[in-house]
Every structure is written in structure tokens, then in C-alpha cells.
Design an enzyme around this catalytic site. Structure first.
Site, PDB file in Angstrom:
ATOM      1  N   TRP A  94       0.703  -1.212  -0.019  1.00  0.00           N
ATOM      2  CA  TRP A  94       0.095   0.141   0.059  1.00  0.00           C
ATOM      3  C   TRP A  94       0.818   1.284  -0.088  1.00  0.00           C
ATOM      4  O   TRP A  94       0.487   2.225  -0.593  1.00  0.00           O
ATOM      5  CB  TRP A  94      -0.893   0.044   1.283  1.00  0.00           C
ATOM      6  CG  TRP A  94      -1.869  -1.159   1.010  1.00  0.00           C
ATOM      7  CD1 TRP A  94      -2.050  -1.959   2.025  1.00  0.00           C
ATOM      8  CD2 TRP A  94      -2.919  -1.314   0.090  1.00  0.00           C
ATOM      9  NE1 TRP A  94      -3.016  -2.784   1.558  1.00  0.00           N
ATOM     10  CE2 TRP A  94      -3.543  -2.689   0.515  1.00  0.00           C
ATOM     11  CE3 TRP A  94      -3.397  -0.855  -1.013  1.00  0.00           C
ATOM     12  CZ2 TRP A  94      -4.680  -2.909  -0.264  1.00  0.00           C
ATOM     13  CZ3 TRP A  94      -4.503  -1.122  -1.802  1.00  0.00           C
ATOM     14  CH2 TRP A  94      -5.067  -2.348  -1.354  1.00  0.00           C
ATOM     15  N   ASP A 126      -1.252   6.970   6.511  1.00  0.00           N
ATOM     16  CA  ASP A 126      -2.274   5.997   5.819  1.00  0.00           C
ATOM     17  C   ASP A 126      -2.466   5.032   7.039  1.00  0.00           C
ATOM     18  O   ASP A 126      -1.530   4.088   7.374  1.00  0.00           O
ATOM     19  CB  ASP A 126      -1.867   5.364   4.801  1.00  0.00           C
ATOM     20  CG  ASP A 126      -3.005   4.119   4.424  1.00  0.00           C
ATOM     21  OD1 ASP A 126      -3.970   3.997   5.279  1.00  0.00           O
ATOM     22  OD2 ASP A 126      -2.781   3.635   3.217  1.00  0.00           O
ATOM     23  N   LYS A 140     -11.819  -1.741   7.872  1.00  0.00           N
ATOM     24  CA  LYS A 140     -10.828  -2.770   8.381  1.00  0.00           C
ATOM     25  C   LYS A 140     -11.163  -2.533   9.977  1.00  0.00           C
ATOM     26  O   LYS A 140     -11.917  -3.102  10.801  1.00  0.00           O
ATOM     27  CB  LYS A 140      -9.386  -2.194   8.271  1.00  0.00           C
ATOM     28  CG  LYS A 140      -9.024  -3.251   7.465  1.00  0.00           C
ATOM     29  CD  LYS A 140      -8.030  -2.273   6.202  1.00  0.00           C
ATOM     30  CE  LYS A 140      -8.142  -3.040   4.693  1.00  0.00           C
ATOM     31  NZ  LYS A 140      -7.232  -2.397   3.814  1.00  0.00           N
TER      32      LYS A 140
HETATM   33  C1  LIG Z   1      -6.945  -1.685   2.794  1.00  0.00           C
HETATM   34  C2  LIG Z   1      -5.872  -0.658   2.565  1.00  0.00           C
HETATM   35  C3  LIG Z   1      -5.857   0.336   1.596  1.00  0.00           C
HETATM   36  C4  LIG Z   1      -6.886   0.257   0.602  1.00  0.00           C
HETATM   37  O1  LIG Z   1      -8.174   0.715   0.819  1.00  0.00           O
HETATM   38  P1  LIG Z   1      -9.377   0.645  -0.374  1.00  0.00           P
HETATM   39  O2  LIG Z   1     -10.603   1.291   0.191  1.00  0.00           O
HETATM   40  O3  LIG Z   1      -9.560  -0.770  -0.928  1.00  0.00           O
HETATM   41  O4  LIG Z   1      -8.939   1.489  -1.485  1.00  0.00           O
HETATM   42  C5  LIG Z   1      -5.168   1.395   1.555  1.00  0.00           C
HETATM   43  N1  LIG Z   1      -4.130   1.022   2.723  1.00  0.00           N
HETATM   44  C6  LIG Z   1      -3.929   0.431   3.564  1.00  0.00           C
HETATM   45  C7  LIG Z   1      -2.886   0.413   4.370  1.00  0.00           C
HETATM   46  C8  LIG Z   1      -4.854  -0.791   3.583  1.00  0.00           C
HETATM   47  O5  LIG Z   1      -4.666  -1.693   4.598  1.00  0.00           O
END
Ligand SMILES: *Cc1c(COP(=O)(O)O)cnc(C)c1O
Length: 357
Positions: A105, A173, A197
Site C-alpha cells: 500500500w 495511512d 478494517k
Molecule cells: C486496505 C488498505 C488500503 C486500500 O483501501 P481501499 O478502500 O481498498 O482503497 C489502503 N491502505 C492500507 C494500509 C490498507 O490496509
């Protein structure tokens, strides 16, 4: 409260939600409070949704111990939309931004930024297939528009501890570890999380941004993609994701009622149980060897033989445990231990891991 669903869900995202949250959400789908209709039909500019928004923003700030210097936004487009909104808003064509590449990511966030200005990877553990965290850069260029960090690496299972202090705006993030532990959120100029999540359902992102950042916009943007415009309209520039935000509010209430301290304690205990089981076994190998780099949220490991791998998957299937297959780029197993995963579930999985031999 007991789950009404039949299976234990260890998926990495969309991830399990607590039974209390599912129950309340289901109730609201039938009828939302005294409105006489479903939350799915609730006007986004009415007083009921205004209350939902207000309480959600209040709880985010409370849980992060942040003052009114920060703005709380709910945005469409999940995690990835932030990958391009950040450089669109803050990285000019002749400017530079730094990225710490600790996994899939983080690298994708960097790739998106290269279209807008000089994005630079300042540290990376790609060479070791992200089995450890990269070393923190010895020197961070003083002129960076921002430094981007991914606090938890969802796919390979590494996680930063407390983040070092830096002199440039720090953007994180936190999609897979927000509200999972005590954390100094005031270190960040901005942090964001896809909701599916630890915080609700897919399609939605939480973005928390310090007010001074809003003045750093570097280009004209369509309002939907501008943080300043979204703040000005209070997250309802267009029709908001009313239901998604409501589910996040239910999650925030659930987290607040438990308290971050006890959530952290439980998350540590859950992760320790799984890692101890892997470390003491002769048939499983942890993906991340360095204990200080290991994620509390996503535990990744492989089986020493294909037979063992097959057997554990079969056992899980027979016992209604879903979602432990590793990401396609890492292979093996990944057990996601987000806030909603109970110790009881983890104990059931561990019993099966021990039964494979
Ligand atoms: C799941 C995830 C994403 C992506 O999220 P989407 O909603 O599928 O775009 C981005 N960064 C991290 C760290 C993630 O775990």
C-alpha cells in the site's frame, strides 16, 4: 452479545464487525429512530444525519485526543482515493514529497503521487519482500511538502511503533491500525483510514487534517477532490454515504465504550497468542522474524510443506473459520486481528493450528 452469523471471519478487509454494531445497523436499516423510515432513505442534509456527523466527528477527536485545530472528514473512495488526493492537494509540479515504502500500500501511494510532482522513496524494505520495516531515513529533506507513512502494513504484517518526530508535515495511512492502540495522533498533519478494517464498511474513508494544511493547496481542483472545499461543506459537498458513516459512528461508540487502553491490551494478547503458536511450532514459519516489527493487526505466516498448508485450510473450513488465506502477493496465511476479533475466536483458530501435525 453473540454473533448471529455462522462463521468466524478473519478477513483482512472488509473485516469482521462487532455483533453489537451489526445488530444496531440492522435495526437502523429497518427503521431509523423516530423518522418512520430506513437509515438507507435518510436525507443527508436533515437534522438526524447532522447529529450523526457531529457525534462521529466529536468521537474521532476524543479518541485521538485532538483539539479544534483538526478537521474531521468523511470522504468517498476508500483508501486509494487518498493516495491521489494527497499529492493533488499538497504536491506541486516542482515540489517534492517523501514516501516510506514498507509494503504494497505504501508503494502504491507513492506510485500515485509520481503523476503530480517529485515523489521520492526515502526508505524501502522491498528488497527483503517487506519481511521487515525499512530503516528510518537518516536524513529527511527539509523542503518536502510532506512525508507519507503507512503505519501498519496489512499485506505482509509489519507495523511501526510510535512514529519518530519529523520537521516536515507527516501524513499517515492508518487504514489497518487506526484506534487499535494508544498513539500520539498529534504528530500528524494528516492521517486517514479506509473504513472497512477497524472502522466500518468499504467505500468510505476517514481523513483527519490539521487546519494549517488546508492553506497549502497547490492547485485548482474540482471541489470533490479538494480538502479545503470538503471541509467548507462539512463532508456533505454531495450526497454523503449516510449508512457508511452511521456504521462508523456505531464503531466509534463501541471503541469509546471499550476504551483504547483495553482495546490495546486485548489486541496485544490476541497477537501474542498467534505469534507464540507460530514461533513454538515446527511446521509454521512467521513472515516477519524481527519481533519489534511485527504487526498486532495482521499476522502472516507460511506452512513448511504444502500438505500442512492444505490441512490447516481444510480444518478451518470444517470448523467455519474463514479468511485466513494470505494475500496473493505474500502467500501462506494471514490472520487479521482487528478490534472486532474476539479472544475466543483467536483461541479457536490456535487450537486448529495446534491440531495440524
Ligand atoms: C486496505 C488498505 C488500503 C486500500 O483501501 P481501499 O478502500 O481498498 O482503497 C489502503 N491502505 C492500507 C494500509 C490498507 O490496509
Amino acid at each position: 452479545m453473540k454473533h448471529m452469523q455462522a462463521k468466524i471471519n478473519f478477513n483482512a478487509g472488509p473485516a469482521a464487525l462487532p455483533p453489537e454494531v451489526l445488530h444496531e445497523a440492522a435495526k437502523a436499516v429497518n427503521k431509523y429512530k423516530k423518522t418512520g423510515f430506513s437509515i438507507l432513505e435518510l436525507p443527508h442534509r436533515g437534522p438526524e444525519f447532522a447529529e450523526i456527523l457531529e457525534e462521529s466527528k466529536h468521537l474521532v477527536k476524543k479518541l485521538c485526543k485532538l483539539d479544534d485545530n483538526y478537521e474531521v472528514l468523511w470522504l468517498h473512495g476508500g483508501g486509494r482515493q487518498q493516495f491521489f488526493m494527497i499529492p493533488m492537494n499538497f504536491l506541486s509540479q516542482d515540489g517534492a514529497a517523501g514516501y516510506i515504502d514498507s509494503g504494497h500500500w505504501a508503494e502504491e501511494a507513492y506510485q500515485y503521487a509520481t503523476s503530480y510532482g517529485n515523489a521520492q522513496v526515502l526508505a524501502s524494505s522491498k528488497k527483503v519482500n517487506y519481511t521487515s520495516l525499512p530503516e528510518w531515513p537518516a536524513k529527511i529533506p527539509a523542503k518536502l511538502a510532506y512525508l507519507h507513512l503507512t503505519t501498519n502494513n496489512t499485506i505482509y504484517g509489519t507495523q511501526w511503533g510510535q512514529t519518530p518526530d519529523v520537521k516536515v508535515p507527516l501524513i499517515a495511512d492508518m487504514s489497518s491500525d487506526i484506534f487499535s492502540r494508544k498513539h500520539d495522533y498529534s504528530k500528524y498533519s494528516m492521517f486517514y483510514a479506509a473504513a472497512q478494517k477497524n472502522l466500518g464498511i468499504a467505500g468510505l474513508a476517514l481523513a483527519v487534517i490539521r487546519k494549517d494544511m488546508l492553506k497549502r493547496s497547490v492547485r485548482e481542483l474540482p471541489p470533490m477532490l479538494s480538502y479545503a472545499a470538503q471541509v467548507k461543506e462539512g463532508s456533505i459537498l454531495n450526497t454523503a454515504n449516510v449508512f457508511g458513516i452511521y456504521v462508523s459512528l456505531l464503531m466509534l461508540r463501541w471503541i469509546d465504550a471499550k476504551g483504547i487502553d483495553s482495546i490495546e491490551k486485548e489486541n496485544k494478547a490476541k497477537a501474542k497468542l498467534v505469534y507464540d503458536t507460530i514461533d513454538s511450532s515446527s511446521i509454521f514459519t512467521p513472515y516477519v522474524k524481527e519481533k519489534a516489527h511485527r504487526s498486532m493487526m495482521n499476522v502472516c505466516f507460511t506452512a513448511k510443506t504444502p500438505e500442512v498448508e492444505k490441512r490447516l485450510l481444510e480444518l478451518c473450513e470444517e470448523n467455519d473459520i474463514a479468511g485466513i488465506k494470505g494475500h496473493r502477493s505474500a502467500g501462506g496465511f494471514r490472520v487479521s486481528l482487528y478490534n472486532a476479533i474476539s479472544m475466543e475466536w483467536v483461541e479457536q483458530l490456535v487450537a486448529l493450528m495446534k491440531a495440524v501435525s
